[in-house]
Scaffold this active site. Structure first.
Site, PDB file in Angstrom:
ATOM      1  N   LYS A 260      55.605  84.366  26.041  1.00 36.50           N
ATOM      2  CA  LYS A 260      55.450  84.722  27.479  1.00 36.50           C
ATOM      3  C   LYS A 260      56.600  85.554  28.009  1.00 36.50           C
ATOM      4  CE  LYS A 260      51.795  82.364  28.422  1.00 36.50           C
ATOM      5  NZ  LYS A 260      50.488  83.115  28.702  1.00 36.50           N
TER       6      LYS A 260
ATOM      7  N   SER B 128      36.516  81.882  31.402  1.00 34.32           N
ATOM      8  CA  SER B 128      35.160  81.215  31.463  1.00 34.32           C
ATOM      9  C   SER B 128      35.839  79.770  32.129  1.00 34.32           C
ATOM     10  CB  SER B 128      34.907  80.972  30.203  1.00 34.32           C
ATOM     11  OG  SER B 128      35.551  80.356  29.327  1.00 34.32           O
TER      12      SER B 128
ATOM     13  N   THR C 112      44.685  71.820  34.137  1.00 32.84           N
ATOM     14  CA  THR C 112      43.758  72.576  33.548  1.00 32.84           C
ATOM     15  C   THR C 112      43.723  71.610  31.784  1.00 32.84           C
ATOM     16  OG1 THR C 112      44.970  74.075  31.949  1.00 32.84           O
ATOM     17  CG2 THR C 112      44.156  74.913  34.263  1.00 32.84           C
TER      18      THR C 112
ATOM     19  N   TYR D  32      57.553  73.716  23.046  1.00 32.38           N
ATOM     20  CA  TYR D  32      57.135  74.968  23.711  1.00 32.38           C
ATOM     21  C   TYR D  32      57.678  76.175  23.307  1.00 32.38           C
ATOM     22  CZ  TYR D  32      54.501  76.894  27.905  1.00 32.38           C
ATOM     23  OH  TYR D  32      53.622  77.480  28.666  1.00 32.38           O
TER      24      TYR D  32
HETATM   25  N1  LIG Z   1      47.673  75.075  32.470  1.00 33.74           N
HETATM   26  C1  LIG Z   1      48.866  75.144  32.638  1.00 33.74           C
HETATM   27  O1  LIG Z   1      49.778  74.220  32.676  1.00 33.74           O
HETATM   28  C2  LIG Z   1      49.640  76.394  32.565  1.00 33.74           C
HETATM   29  C3  LIG Z   1      51.155  76.585  32.866  1.00 33.74           C
HETATM   30  C4  LIG Z   1      51.619  77.998  32.484  1.00 33.74           C
HETATM   31  C5  LIG Z   1      50.942  79.122  32.294  1.00 33.74           C
HETATM   32  N2  LIG Z   1      49.590  78.819  31.844  1.00 33.74           N
HETATM   33  C6  LIG Z   1      48.997  79.903  31.625  1.00 33.74           C
HETATM   34  O2  LIG Z   1      47.483  80.056  32.117  1.00 33.74           O
HETATM   35  C7  LIG Z   1      46.679  80.704  31.387  1.00 33.74           C
HETATM   36  C8  LIG Z   1      45.323  80.156  31.404  1.00 33.74           C
HETATM   37  O3  LIG Z   1      45.623  78.723  31.052  1.00 33.74           O
HETATM   38  P1  LIG Z   1      44.746  77.527  31.342  1.00 33.74           P
HETATM   39  O4  LIG Z   1      45.528  76.230  31.660  1.00 33.74           O
HETATM   40  O5  LIG Z   1      43.733  77.846  32.362  1.00 33.74           O
HETATM   41  O6  LIG Z   1      43.801  77.526  29.980  1.00 33.74           O
HETATM   42  P2  LIG Z   1      42.388  76.745  29.728  1.00 33.74           P
HETATM   43  O7  LIG Z   1      41.985  75.660  30.697  1.00 33.74           O
HETATM   44  O8  LIG Z   1      42.627  76.226  28.453  1.00 33.74           O
HETATM   45  O9  LIG Z   1      41.505  78.123  29.361  1.00 33.74           O
HETATM   46  C9  LIG Z   1      41.717  78.913  28.331  1.00 33.74           C
HETATM   47  C10 LIG Z   1      40.679  80.109  28.454  1.00 33.74           C
HETATM   48  O10 LIG Z   1      41.032  81.160  27.648  1.00 33.74           O
HETATM   49  C11 LIG Z   1      39.851  81.470  26.618  1.00 33.74           C
HETATM   50  N3  LIG Z   1      40.726  81.591  25.512  1.00 33.74           N
HETATM   51  C12 LIG Z   1      41.133  80.966  24.642  1.00 33.74           C
HETATM   52  N4  LIG Z   1      41.953  81.379  23.737  1.00 33.74           N
HETATM   53  C13 LIG Z   1      41.166  82.708  23.708  1.00 33.74           C
HETATM   54  C14 LIG Z   1      41.169  83.755  22.808  1.00 33.74           C
HETATM   55  N5  LIG Z   1      42.037  83.788  21.515  1.00 33.74           N
HETATM   56  N6  LIG Z   1      40.644  84.983  23.103  1.00 33.74           N
HETATM   57  C15 LIG Z   1      39.976  84.904  24.367  1.00 33.74           C
HETATM   58  N7  LIG Z   1      39.880  83.877  25.147  1.00 33.74           N
HETATM   59  C16 LIG Z   1      40.350  82.697  24.894  1.00 33.74           C
HETATM   60  C17 LIG Z   1      39.086  80.116  26.678  1.00 33.74           C
HETATM   61  O11 LIG Z   1      37.574  80.539  26.365  1.00 33.74           O
HETATM   62  P3  LIG Z   1      36.975  79.572  25.203  1.00 33.74           P
HETATM   63  O12 LIG Z   1      36.966  78.264  25.891  1.00 33.74           O
HETATM   64  O13 LIG Z   1      35.834  80.293  24.962  1.00 33.74           O
HETATM   65  O14 LIG Z   1      37.891  79.336  24.069  1.00 33.74           O
HETATM   66  C18 LIG Z   1      39.236  79.713  28.135  1.00 33.74           C
HETATM   67  O15 LIG Z   1      38.311  80.565  28.917  1.00 33.74           O
HETATM   68  C19 LIG Z   1      47.315  80.936  29.988  1.00 33.74           C
HETATM   69  O16 LIG Z   1      48.205  82.194  29.817  1.00 33.74           O
HETATM   70  C20 LIG Z   1      48.677  80.061  30.098  1.00 33.74           C
HETATM   71  O17 LIG Z   1      49.456  79.970  29.176  1.00 33.74           O
HETATM   72  C21 LIG Z   1      49.013  77.522  32.166  1.00 33.74           C
END
Ligand SMILES: NC(=O)c1ccc[n+]([C@@H]2O[C@H](COP(=O)([O-])OP(=O)(O)OC[C@H]3O[C@@H](n4cnc5c(N)ncnc54)[C@H](OP(=O)(O)O)[C@@H]3O)[C@@H](O)[C@H]2O)c1
Length: 259
Positions: free
Chosen positions: A161, A17, A192, A154
């Site tokens: 991970k 989302s 994000t 972390y």
């Molecule tokens: N951003 C970074 O710097 C970064 C770096 C490395 C890896 N990642 C990885 O990238 C992925 C996405 O991260 P993002 O930065 O895009 O996060 P984000 O912007 O916080 O978005 C999180 C998304 O996951 C959903 N979500 C959270 N907890 C959930 C749960 N228990 N069950 C189902 N849906 C859930 C949220 O929905 P709701 O809003 O409805 O809760 C939202 O759609 C993650 O695996 C993260 O570890 C991110």
């Protein structure tokens, strides 16, 4: 003209989302896939993402399920079977993590992190396995370079991970013979809302920007295209791998920064 390499495929993106998950959902839609957007609590954001998917002329569904809870994962898989009836791509992108140093990490937080990031991938894969098998499907997990290098507070996410990447290798090992390929895309810092989980979000931003030889922060779209590629026949020979897409932040050290 946009390519439609994924025409006829149906994809599930957990946490689709917003952030990286939404960028993946939109990219898969742009490439021809119908998309199921999974979310935890923000139904409005999920409906908005689904509407954007429909804007590409694809079908879209918004299904709530908390990836931390096995019974909700079971319900999600049943809903997909009943209401959608097919699935060719599973992207496990949703994540949870408590930020704390190892000596102050509570057991419940640690467990919740592993439940959401690792166990959910196993349960989802088992739940949609018959559909993926029928479609010659793909599993893609979203990881972090914190699985192999250390960032402040972390430990829970980084360790989960690393376990997730190992699980992806085993899924690939077990399922490739059945026509299902599994791979991981591993990111460095990406712009994000998740960056605000950190104690010092500005420091994460500065690190992400300055440490990359490209001189900018990662964007959700930087990951989305790689996920889409992994789901095409061009990537058929990539099996059980972790593709690091971090803008080069882990390449090495610029000595001028230490003057
Ligand atoms: N951003 C970074 O710097 C970064 C770096 C490395 C890896 N990642 C990885 O990238 C992925 C996405 O991260 P993002 O930065 O895009 O996060 P984000 O912007 O916080 O978005 C999180 C998304 O996951 C959903 N979500 C959270 N907890 C959930 C749960 N228990 N069950 C189902 N849906 C859930 C949220 O929905 P709701 O809003 O409805 O809760 C939202 O759609 C993650 O695996 C993260 O570890 C991110």
């Amino acid at each position: 003209m946009d390519s439609v390499r994924l025409a006829g495929k149906i994809a599930l993106v957990t946490g689709g989302s917003r952030g990286i998950g939404k960028a993946i959902a939109l990219r898969l839609a742009r490439e021809g896939a119908d998309v199921i957007i999974n979310y935890k609590q923000d139904a409005a954001a999920a409906e908005e993402a689904a509407a954007e998917v429909r804007g590409f002329g694809r079908r879209a569904w918004a299904f709530q399920a908390d990836m931390r809870k096995p019974e909700e994962i079971k319900r999600l898989c049943a809903e997909i079977k009943k209401e959608v009836g097919d699935l060719g791509i599973l992207v496990h992108n949703a994540a949870f993590g408590t930020m704390a140093p190892t000596m102050r990490m509570g057991r419940a937080s640690w467990q919740a992190t592993f439940d959401t990031n690792v166990t959910a991938l196993l349960l989802l894969s088992q739940g949609v396995y018959p559909l993926l098998k029928k479609s010659g499907g793909h599993i893609v997990a979203i990881s972090s370079v914190g699985s192999f290098t250390c960032f402040s507070e972390y430990a829970a996410i980084g360790s989960s991970k690393a376990a997730m990447e190992a699980l992806v290798r085993y899924l690939a090992f077990d399922l490739a013979r059945e026509g299902i390929r599994a791979n991981t895309v591993s990111a460095g810092p990406v712009d994000t809302r998740a960056v605000t989980w950190f104690k010092y979000p500005n420091a994460v931003w500065n690190f992400g920007t300055k440490k990359s030889p490209l001189g900018r922060m990662g964007m959700p779209e930087d990951l989305a295209g790689i996920v889409a590629f992994l789901c095409t026949p061009d990537a058929d020979w990539i099996v059980g791998q972790t593709i690091v897409a971090d803008g080069g932040i882990m390449l090495g050290v610029e000595f001028k920064d230490w003057l």
